[in-house]
Design a protein around this motif. Structure first.
Motif, PDB file in Angstrom:
ATOM      1  N   UNK A 142      17.062  30.516  28.913  1.00  0.00           N
ATOM      2  CA  UNK A 142      17.019  31.876  29.459  1.00  0.00           C
ATOM      3  C   UNK A 142      18.036  32.029  30.586  1.00  0.00           C
ATOM      4  N   UNK A 143      18.854  33.064  30.513  1.00  0.00           N
ATOM      5  CA  UNK A 143      19.895  33.308  31.502  1.00  0.00           C
ATOM      6  C   UNK A 143      19.674  34.667  32.159  1.00  0.00           C
ATOM      7  N   UNK A 144      19.813  34.718  33.474  1.00  0.00           N
ATOM      8  CA  UNK A 144      19.600  35.988  34.170  1.00  0.00           C
ATOM      9  C   UNK A 144      20.916  36.735  34.351  1.00  0.00           C
ATOM     10  N   UNK A 145      20.853  37.856  35.108  1.00  0.00           N
ATOM     11  CA  UNK A 145      21.995  38.758  35.204  1.00  0.00           C
ATOM     12  C   UNK A 145      23.172  38.182  35.992  1.00  0.00           C
ATOM     13  N   UNK A 146      22.990  37.047  36.644  1.00  0.00           N
ATOM     14  CA  UNK A 146      24.100  36.438  37.372  1.00  0.00           C
ATOM     15  C   UNK A 146      25.000  35.601  36.463  1.00  0.00           C
ATOM     16  N   UNK A 147      24.619  35.469  35.200  1.00  0.00           N
ATOM     17  CA  UNK A 147      25.361  34.613  34.277  1.00  0.00           C
ATOM     18  C   UNK A 147      26.462  35.392  33.569  1.00  0.00           C
ATOM     19  N   UNK A 148      27.642  34.810  33.547  1.00  0.00           N
ATOM     20  CA  UNK A 148      28.760  35.381  32.799  1.00  0.00           C
ATOM     21  C   UNK A 148      28.642  34.928  31.345  1.00  0.00           C
ATOM     22  N   UNK A 149      28.513  35.862  30.439  1.00  0.00           N
ATOM     23  CA  UNK A 149      28.380  35.539  29.021  1.00  0.00           C
ATOM     24  C   UNK A 149      29.624  34.819  28.521  1.00  0.00           C
ATOM     25  N   UNK A 150      30.792  35.286  28.924  1.00  0.00           N
ATOM     26  CA  UNK A 150      32.043  34.677  28.472  1.00  0.00           C
ATOM     27  C   UNK A 150      32.115  33.224  28.920  1.00  0.00           C
ATOM     28  N   UNK A 151      31.705  32.977  30.141  1.00  0.00           N
ATOM     29  CA  UNK A 151      31.723  31.604  30.654  1.00  0.00           C
ATOM     30  C   UNK A 151      30.763  30.714  29.870  1.00  0.00           C
ATOM     31  N   UNK A 152      29.555  31.219  29.615  1.00  0.00           N
ATOM     32  CA  UNK A 152      28.570  30.435  28.882  1.00  0.00           C
ATOM     33  C   UNK A 152      29.063  30.114  27.468  1.00  0.00           C
ATOM     34  N   UNK A 153      29.591  31.113  26.774  1.00  0.00           N
ATOM     35  CA  UNK A 153      30.072  30.904  25.402  1.00  0.00           C
ATOM     36  C   UNK A 153      31.267  29.962  25.392  1.00  0.00           C
ATOM     37  N   UNK A 154      32.119  30.069  26.401  1.00  0.00           N
ATOM     38  CA  UNK A 154      33.278  29.165  26.489  1.00  0.00           C
ATOM     39  C   UNK A 154      32.822  27.725  26.646  1.00  0.00           C
ATOM     40  N   UNK A 155      31.824  27.479  27.506  1.00  0.00           N
ATOM     41  CA  UNK A 155      31.344  26.109  27.718  1.00  0.00           C
ATOM     42  C   UNK A 155      30.711  25.554  26.448  1.00  0.00           C
ATOM     43  N   UNK A 156      29.949  26.379  25.757  1.00  0.00           N
ATOM     44  CA  UNK A 156      29.353  25.934  24.498  1.00  0.00           C
ATOM     45  C   UNK A 156      30.443  25.598  23.476  1.00  0.00           C
ATOM     46  N   UNK A 157      31.458  26.457  23.395  1.00  0.00           N
ATOM     47  CA  UNK A 157      32.524  26.235  22.417  1.00  0.00           C
ATOM     48  C   UNK A 157      33.318  24.985  22.758  1.00  0.00           C
TER      49      UNK A 157
END
Length: 452
Positions: free
Chosen positions: A331-346
């Motif tokens: 679970x990620x809250x509103x402080x999380x950058x979606x682009x950053x999260x997806x980049x790290x996963x990729x």
């Protein structure tokens, strides 16, 4: 670890169903002595009073589905093993838990390894196997030690070895520590690794049920799948089917993590919702709201706040456009950058790609380059269609599901958060950067220095 507490009849925790985790908090929960106090190996005795085919039919009728991610019916997988072929049969337990966000099998093995061992004996009796393997993620050394201890205890007590409980059946168990490759979580790559070769997916057919380990019929099951079998035999298939839904019956372990007040393992019937789990765990961290979440680890399409009431079973999550997977609820809250999260996963998938097939090997590499540029403010609007196109060229076109897993966060994040990608491009950088963003300075955030 978080387990079901003592609850009243009216409390929301009544939704939990502690079976595998029922005594994780007891001293020495991993020992044979403790396991026997909780009806340990009673399911095995009932199984030995049945024929192997009756055991397979019983597990099949219970509706138990594989807990490793795909959700394939466990009894049906056992039924695929050909009989009377004159070849050795093998059971391989996949304990190479590597999916980002997933943490259920490792705690289970650490706190209650005998549930797995009992389940393995039952499964091997059913498929007529005399040798089973546990492929464990090698970095988890404390778990490896406890697993070795449990196997030794089982041998000494007559639950493993020759003439188990006077039944005339034999079973040896080998615990194998892997070297830490995500690709070895894929069943055929795991089999290659067990055979001493580089872990890479095999072309199928033939499937493991026909030509698996050492080219012999092999069942590959997840830890939780096998560990659930003793309770089904001990308490009955009707009891198991009384939980969950018609097509997804039973209990399972949900791994709740991320920006939540009470992360941990929550064992509940299939079909519970994230809203209910958050209600029991204290919700999101104080002062914050849910932005997006994964229902089954980073390889499953992300969902948003609008999906809080989606039933967490195979059909419910599938209808919402994602997959239940390993039930890793990040679970990620509103402080999380979606682009950053997806980049790290990729980046993770690009690093863990075995390189065998071109779509995955080349595609994940180029996705990382483009995502890094977008995150750094160097991207162009055309890059959004480009990453979608690259992901489409990976999805369904690689040897194994790693390619599909790498594509899932791309598709789903563009579907729900395309505007955030565009904001990175228009603003020449990440709007969540603490140096220039009001998000990080928001007074409602008690820890502005902490990033996702």
């Amino acid at each position: 670890m978080t387990m079901a507490p003592e609850v009243s009849e009216t409390s929301p925790e009544k939704l939990l169903a502690p079976v595998l985790s029922a005594f994780w908090d007891e001293p020495g929960s991993w020992t044979l002595e403790t396991y026997l106090r909780h009806d340990g190996y009673a399911g095995l005795r009932k199984a030995l009073a049945m024929t192997p085919d009756e055991v397979i039919a019983y597990v099949k009728d219970s509706g138990l589905r594989g807990r490793g991610g795909a959700g394939f019916p466990t009894g049906m997988k056992w039924q695929f093993i050909p009989q009377g072929d004159g070849k050795p049969h093998y059971l391989v337990v996949n304990a190479d838990e590597s999916e980002p966000g997933t943490c259920k099998d490792i705690p289970l093995l650490f706190a209650n390894p005998h549930a797995l061992i009992e389940g393995m004996v039952i499964a091997c009796y059913a498929i007529r196997s005399e040798h089973a393997f546990i492929y464990l993620r090698g970095e988890t050394v404390p778990v490896l030690r406890r697993l070795h201890l449990a196997v030794r205890e089982a041998y000494a007590a007559g639950y493993l070895g020759r003439d188990i409980l006077g039944s005339g059946i034999n079973l040896d168990v080998t615990v194998h520590a892997g070297a830490g490759a995500y690709i070895c979580g894929e069943e055929t790559a795991l089999l290659d690794s067990l055979e001493g070769r580089r872990g890479q997916p095999r072309l199928r057919p033939p499937f493991p049920a026909v030509a698996g380990l050492y080219a012999c019929p092999t069942v590959v099951n997840n830890v939780e799948s096998i560990a659930s079998v003793p309770a089904i035999l001990g308490r009955g298939k009707e009891w198991f089917r009384s939980m969950g839904s018609e097509k997804s019956p039973g209990f399972t372990l949900y791994s709740l993590s991320g920006h939540v007040a009470g992360p941990g393992q929550y064992e509940a019937p299939l079909g519970i919702t994230l809203r209910q789990l958050l209600g029991m765990s204290g919700g999101m961290r104080p002062g914050h709201r849910l932005k997006f979440w994964t229902p089954g680890g980073s390889s499953t399409p992300i969902l948003t706040e609008e999906h809080l009431d989606v039933p967490l079973d195979y059909e419910g999550v599938g209808a919402a456009g994602s997959m239940l997977g390993t039930k890793a609820l990040q679970c990620f809250d509103e402080t999380t950058c979606v682009v950053r999260a997806v980049t790290r996963w990729t980046e993770f998938y690009a690093h863990e790609s075995c390189g065998k097939c071109t779509p995955c090997r080349e595609g994940t590499y180029w996705l990382v380059q483009l995502l890094r540029d977008i995150e750094a403010g160097k991207g162009r609007m055309a890059d959004l269609d480009k990453i979608n196109d690259i992901a489409d060229n990976i999805n369904g076109k690689s040897f194994c599901a790693l390619g599909d897993g790498a594509a899932s966060p791309i598709f789903s994040s563009l579907k729900y958060f395309r505007a955030e990608y565009e904001e990175h491009i228009r603003g020449k950088g990440c709007p969540f950067d603490p140096a220039k963003s009001t998000v990080w300075a928001d007074r409602t955030n008690p820890h502005p220095e902490v990033r996702a």
